[in-house]
Design an enzyme around this catalytic site. Structure first.
Site, mmCIF file in Angstrom:
data_model
loop_
_atom_site.group_PDB
_atom_site.id
_atom_site.type_symbol
_atom_site.label_atom_id
_atom_site.label_comp_id
_atom_site.label_asym_id
_atom_site.label_seq_id
_atom_site.Cartn_x
_atom_site.Cartn_y
_atom_site.Cartn_z
ATOM 1 C CE LYS A 36 -0.268 -0.417 5.035
ATOM 2 N NZ LYS A 36 -1.093 -0.819 6.184
ATOM 3 N NE ARG A 96 -6.937 0.806 10.452
ATOM 4 C CZ ARG A 96 -5.653 0.652 10.150
ATOM 5 N NH1 ARG A 96 -4.844 1.678 10.165
ATOM 6 N NH2 ARG A 96 -5.155 -0.525 9.837
ATOM 7 C CE1 TYR A 112 11.460 31.987 -0.738
ATOM 8 C CE2 TYR A 112 11.666 29.612 -0.507
ATOM 9 C CZ TYR A 112 11.422 30.722 -1.291
ATOM 10 O OH TYR A 112 11.141 30.561 -2.617
ATOM 11 C CG MET A 136 8.448 22.836 -3.946
ATOM 12 S SD MET A 136 7.325 23.565 -5.125
ATOM 13 C CE MET A 136 6.102 24.295 -4.059
HETATM 14 C C1 LIG Z 1 -0.419 -1.522 7.137
HETATM 15 C C2 LIG Z 1 -1.023 -2.716 7.734
HETATM 16 C C3 LIG Z 1 -0.225 -3.790 8.176
HETATM 17 C C4 LIG Z 1 1.282 -3.707 8.255
HETATM 18 O O1 LIG Z 1 1.633 -2.930 9.362
HETATM 19 P P1 LIG Z 1 3.162 -2.740 9.801
HETATM 20 O O2 LIG Z 1 3.078 -1.946 11.033
HETATM 21 O O3 LIG Z 1 3.824 -2.004 8.690
HETATM 22 O O4 LIG Z 1 3.701 -4.108 9.989
HETATM 23 C C5 LIG Z 1 -0.860 -4.943 8.583
HETATM 24 N N1 LIG Z 1 -2.210 -5.028 8.590
HETATM 25 C C6 LIG Z 1 -3.004 -4.001 8.223
HETATM 26 C C7 LIG Z 1 -4.471 -4.161 8.267
HETATM 27 C C8 LIG Z 1 -2.440 -2.816 7.801
HETATM 28 O O5 LIG Z 1 -3.228 -1.788 7.448
#
Ligand SMILES: *Cc1c(COP(=O)(O)O)cnc(C)c1O
Length: 384
Positions: free
Chosen positions: A35, A134, A273, A322
């Site tokens: 991700k 969550r 800046y 930037m």
């Molecule tokens: C991102 C994520 C992980 C991995 O988490 P880490 O802390 O990077 O090991 C595992 N499970 C879910 C549901 C996540 O969103």
């Protein structure tokens, strides 16, 4: 290619996966999240490397991330960690992304779309919120949702998951909370089984739990940050060595740029800046073509960040712009020439003197953020 680039060591990535496998029993599956562009490392290349290294599942957060992997020809299984919006469900099913589901409306949306697309059977994982606050259903509702999945007639309850909120902390409170979450998760699974249904592959272990809590491995682990070579907070290399289960993780990314000019500054002249830095003596300033537009954030400079040039650390002066930043290399520095490489963080072998973990500590954030905020303007150069 631009001088400012991220070198991605896929050999280190594969090495880390192998190291992590030493912590899991044979038969335990592994899901590697790619991700957010693989935590900034490049999702397509990392996904390919992960599959080559034998992982059973990849994971994305957004539907588009999954579609991108499919368009790149990636055939492996892909879990969808976050929710798809109604407009995205079509693409999610078309790309064979396996969603986390936890309410009847969302389950029905996937069932309907899978039917529409002529799927024979479509896998989903039931998410249980045991205390992360969550996604997920409450443990007491898991069995009835599992029943609902079965009743769709087309969805296949392939797995059941939860996510820990404090597994990377080692305080008593953190450990107790993780334990409570795990017990809650097991009660959800029992509920599903007592209803005569299967919970499928059960999974809850993130990076920290994968390395520290083998009892939570169940059917699959989901390590993220450690695959990219960084510590899972307090479950770090020192802690694991002390515990008698050492691990050797290697950072996957090196962020580098180059000295594109060197300019002499007289005492009293200011840099950048807001004139936040004024030379207290004559010195030379090296210009680096990297700034917050690349993900080298302004606030890094506030905490006195340094960059490595030819094996020595030099401080960034003034505000990070930037597209550029300025580094104090001292008067008549014979060790630095124009076009020399400057390394922000990464592997020692590339000349780095600090890792993304070090920058994270310095700037009070986590390594995840340091690599993930690198923008598209920073080309990723892959080596394997
Ligand atoms: C991102 C994520 C992980 C991995 O988490 P880490 O802390 O990077 O090991 C595992 N499970 C879910 C549901 C996540 O969103």
């Amino acid at each position: 290619m631009r001088a400012t680039k991220a070198i991605i060591h896929l050999e280190n990535f594969k090495h880390n996966i192998k190291e992590i496998r030493r912590f899991t029993k044979p038969g335990v599956k592994m899901c590697v999240p790619v991700k957010a562009d693989a935590y900034g490392h490049g999702s397509i290349e990392c996904a390919k490397a992960a599959l080559e290294a034998g992982v059973e599942f990849l994971a994305v957060a957004a539907v588009e991330e999954g579609v991108e992997l499919r368009e790149a020809g990636i055939k492996g299984r892909i879990l969808l960690f976050s929710l798809a919006s109604p407009e995205e469900i079509h693409d999610a099913v078309k790309a064979d992304l396996t969603p986390f589901v936890f309410d009847e409306e969302y389950i029905d949306m996937f069932a309907k779309e899978a039917l529409r697309q002529g799927k024979k059977s479509y896998p989903v994982h039931l998410a249980v919120d045991t205390g992360m606050g969550r996604i997920g259903c409450y443990a007491k509702d898991a069995a009835s949702l599992a029943r609902h999945i079965a009743d769709t007639g087309i969805l296949f309850h392939e797995g059941t998951m939860t996510h820990f909120a404090t597994s990377d902390g080692k305080s008593q409170a953190d450990c107790d909370y993780t334990k409570k979450q795990f017990e809650e998760f097991k009660s959800a699974i029992r509920g599903i089984e007592e209803a005569g249904l299967s919970a499928g592959i059960c999974h809850c272990a993130n990076s920290a739990a994968t390395l520290d809590l083998p009892e939570t491995h169940m059917g699959m682990v989901r390590p993220g940050i450690i695959v990219y070579g960084y510590d899972a907070d307090e479950v770090n290399a020192q802690y694991l060595a002390k515990k008698g289960t050492p691990i050797n993780l290697k950072p996957v990314m090196t962020l580098e740029t180059e000295v594109c000019a060197i300019r002499p500054f007289k005492k009293g002249m200011s840099v950048g800046y807001g004139r936040t830095w004024i030379a207290e003596e004559d010195t030379d300033i090296a210009l680096l073509p990297i700034g917050y537009g690349d993900g080298f954030l302004r606030r890094f400079a506030q905490n006195g960040i340094k960059v490595a040039i030819n094996g020595k650390a030099y401080p960034v002066r003034g505000r990070i712009c930037m597209d550029q930043c300025m580094v104090d290399i001292g008067k008549d520095n014979k060790e630095i020439q124009r076009w020399d490489k400057a390394v922000i963080f990464g592997c020692k072998e590339d000349g780095a003197l600090q890792t993304a973990d070090d920058i994270a500590k310095l700037t009070e954030t986590i390594s995840y953020e340091i690599t993930t905020v690198l923008t598209r303007r920073v080309p990723r150069e892959f080596c394997s």
